[in-house]
Design an enzyme around this catalytic site. Structure first.
Site, PDB file in Angstrom:
ATOM      1  N   SER A 102      14.686  22.185 -14.628  1.00  0.00           N
ATOM      2  CA  SER A 102      13.537  23.349 -15.187  1.00  0.00           C
ATOM      3  C   SER A 102      13.860  24.573 -15.464  1.00  0.00           C
ATOM      4  O   SER A 102      15.022  24.759 -15.122  1.00  0.00           O
ATOM      5  CB  SER A 102      12.754  23.289 -13.630  1.00  0.00           C
ATOM      6  OG  SER A 102      12.029  24.437 -13.672  1.00  0.00           O
ATOM      7  N   LYS A 121      15.753  22.142  -9.603  1.00  0.00           N
ATOM      8  CA  LYS A 121      15.126  20.850  -9.807  1.00  0.00           C
ATOM      9  C   LYS A 121      15.739  19.696 -10.861  1.00  0.00           C
ATOM     10  O   LYS A 121      16.575  20.391 -11.626  1.00  0.00           O
ATOM     11  CB  LYS A 121      13.595  21.152 -10.570  1.00  0.00           C
ATOM     12  CG  LYS A 121      12.736  21.635  -9.253  1.00  0.00           C
ATOM     13  CD  LYS A 121      11.645  21.528  -9.957  1.00  0.00           C
ATOM     14  CE  LYS A 121      10.951  20.393  -9.885  1.00  0.00           C
ATOM     15  NZ  LYS A 121       9.460  20.194 -10.694  1.00  0.00           N
ATOM     16  N   HIS A 127       0.716  -1.009   0.026  1.00  0.00           N
ATOM     17  CA  HIS A 127       0.128  -0.276  -0.106  1.00  0.00           C
ATOM     18  C   HIS A 127       0.821   1.134  -0.219  1.00  0.00           C
ATOM     19  O   HIS A 127       0.541   2.375   0.433  1.00  0.00           O
ATOM     20  CB  HIS A 127      -0.867  -0.034   1.216  1.00  0.00           C
ATOM     21  CG  HIS A 127      -1.625  -1.292   1.549  1.00  0.00           C
ATOM     22  ND1 HIS A 127      -2.840  -1.500   0.922  1.00  0.00           N
ATOM     23  CD2 HIS A 127      -1.255  -2.441   2.019  1.00  0.00           C
ATOM     24  CE1 HIS A 127      -3.184  -2.602   1.290  1.00  0.00           C
ATOM     25  NE2 HIS A 127      -2.264  -3.196   2.165  1.00  0.00           N
ATOM     26  N   GLU A 153       9.162   9.350 -16.637  1.00  0.00           N
ATOM     27  CA  GLU A 153       7.851   9.802 -16.844  1.00  0.00           C
ATOM     28  C   GLU A 153       7.220   9.581 -18.269  1.00  0.00           C
ATOM     29  O   GLU A 153       6.267   9.004 -18.470  1.00  0.00           O
ATOM     30  CB  GLU A 153       7.835  11.263 -16.659  1.00  0.00           C
ATOM     31  CG  GLU A 153       8.019  11.883 -15.107  1.00  0.00           C
ATOM     32  CD  GLU A 153       8.041  13.072 -14.883  1.00  0.00           C
ATOM     33  OE1 GLU A 153       7.217  13.659 -14.309  1.00  0.00           O
ATOM     34  OE2 GLU A 153       8.877  13.640 -15.553  1.00  0.00           O
TER      35      GLU A 153
END
Ligand code: ARG
Length: 467
Positions: free
Chosen positions: A287, A293, A166, A300
């Site tokens: 970024s 970042k 979970h 992704e």
């Protein structure tokens, strides 16, 4: 035409005899597949050479015509490979583009190539050859991915990390064990690929339009020349089905699902909050506005490519589900789905292999996280069963109280004083602290396939021997 003569210039050269004028622009646009099936040029030429050679061997065409055909086809192959071939949309597809060029190169003999064959068995052959090659490529790429995981697993057979259910901390495991879970998944994907190769390893050529042919062809000869195990056994099935393409897409979808779960884990692990792994610069981006970042773009995109692959599988299943036997033009739509999925899958496997090889594993962060969240609570319960003779249900209850106490004190289980533990159950002794560390926890799980480093090493050896 008004005078009833045929406009042979604008009507299709191959089947245009019956048509008064060429297809209008919309018809040409919907009908033509050359924009995508030109990818099959090498397979088409290989198939035609094998077919012509067999026709000559069987005395159906002359050796002289065969030689002209083979020579012409070889010329066309180099023309296409060197970018010196003018593809024509009026000629619809790769089969007719090549045949028309052959006619221009060698004249009349070109017309004999299509004896005892139809575009229906021709396209079934070309596409099967293409999918077979793609399956072999996928097999090799999965072998590389598995090898990358085996190396990381070996390196981290002892590195402790939290195991999750979970996405909540469950029990400590080793990072090596977690890597080996993916080895199992990609190993199954690879065996699905191998089975698919066996399923499609039958040669379609010679099924002709759908009924076979009256010419004395030798389908065993062409099957052998094209590297197939044997010819297909039913001419109707041969030109009707695309299950080999659907099987490829199913395998791609399953493998994509595995890759996507891995991508998702990498996205989570590489957040500053987790900090379990750091991706190499090669597989992340910065970024444009937030200088701090480092984004896991490649992971992704692997996750997203999986969505595309699923779409292709559903598209082709849907295209095929309503078709009466045998060939229908609907089936022309099979190729783009498979080409697109193959490209996505190749990219996704390659990107993942790179990420797995290059990522830096932060064993300190993993170990710290492994100890938090009372991950050794099960070890305490097991100790109570083993050393104090409690039934597991009672031990579970006692452990629950210890966890609650630790929680209220804001400490780990291993930090609770012995007196506190004994107040919950007097049978607890100082020896319990031996099992409350994460290292002791993983080392104890020696059951076959368990997370103990000794077990993980056995599984690594098993896979090394078969990879
Ligand atoms: N371009 C066609 C396809 O990809 C080739 C087969 C055409 N056969 C036919 N009978 N029209 O399916």
């Amino acid at each position: 035409m008004a005078d009833g003569t045929k406009d042979t210039k604008s009507s299709n050269q191959m089947w245009g005899g019956r048509f008064a004028s060429g297809p209008d622009a919309i018809m040409e646009e919907i009908n033509a597949s050359i924009g995508f099936d030109k990818k099959l040029f090498a397979q088409d030429i290989r198939g035609s050479i094998a077919h012509a050679t067999m026709l000559a061997h069987q005395g159906i065409i002359s050796a002289e015509d065969k030689d002209k055909i083979v020579h012409g086809l070889s010329t066309i192959l180099s023309e296409i490979e060197s970018g010196n071939f003018a593809f024509s949309r009026q000629l619809e597809d790769i089969h007719m583009n090549i045949e028309a060029r052959l006619a221009a190169l060698i004249g009349q003999a070109a017309g004999r190539l299509h004896t005892a064959r139809s575009r229906n068995d021709q396209v079934a052959l070309d596409f099967r050859l293409w999918v077979k090659e793609e399956l072999h490529k996928t097999e090799a790429m999965l072998t590389n991915l598995i090898a990358a995981f085996l190396d990381r697993a070996e390196e981290h057979a002892e590195s402790v990390m939290p195991g999750f259910t979970h996405l909540q901390t469950a029990q400590p495991v080793t990072f090596g064990h977690h890597c080996m879970a993916y080895v199992e998944m990609f190993g199954r994907d690879r065996s699905r690929v191998r089975h698919a190769i066996e399923h499609l390893d039958e040669s379609p050529i010679g099924a002709a339009a759908l009924a076979g042919t009256g010419y004395p062809i030798d389908r065993h000869m062409t099957a052998k020349a094209l590297g197939f195990r044997e010819p297909t056994r039913n001419s109707i099935d041969t030109v009707s089905d695309r299950d080999f393409a659907i099987e490829f897409l199913s395998i791609a979808a399953i493998c994509g699902m595995h890759l996507s779960r891995l991508a998702e884990e990498i996205v989570i692990w590489s957040t500053p909050q987790f900090g379990f792994v750091r991706l190499s610069d090669a597989f992340s981006t910065g970024s444009s506005i937030m200088p701090q970042k480092k984004n896991p773009d490649a992971a992704e995109l692997v996750r997203a490519k999986t969505g595309r692959i699923n779409g292709s599988l559903i598209a082709l299943l849907t295209i095929m589900k309503g078709l009466p036997l045998a060939y229908s033009k609907d089936m022309q739509e099979d190729k783009e789905q498979v080409f697109d999925a193959a490209e996505s899958l190749e990219l996704a496997i390659a990107a993942m292999t790179g990420m797995v090889r290059d990522m830096t594993v932060n064993t300190e962060r993993m170990k710290a996280a492994a100890g938090s969240g009372y991950s050794t609570a099960t070890d305490l319960a097991d100790w109570l069963v083993r050393e104090a003779g409690l039934p597991f249900r009672d031990a579970h209850h006692v452990t629950g109280r210890a966890v609650a106490l630790a929680e209220s004190k804001g400490c780990d289980l291993a930090e609770l004083p012995l007196a506190d533990l004994q107040a919950i159950n007097p049978a607890i002794t100082g020896k319990v602290y031996d099992v409350l560390t994460v290292e002791a926890s993983v080392a104890s799980r020696k059951s076959f396939g368990g997370t103990a480093p000794s077990e993980v090493r056995k599984q690594i050896a098993f896979w090394r021997a078969r990879n």
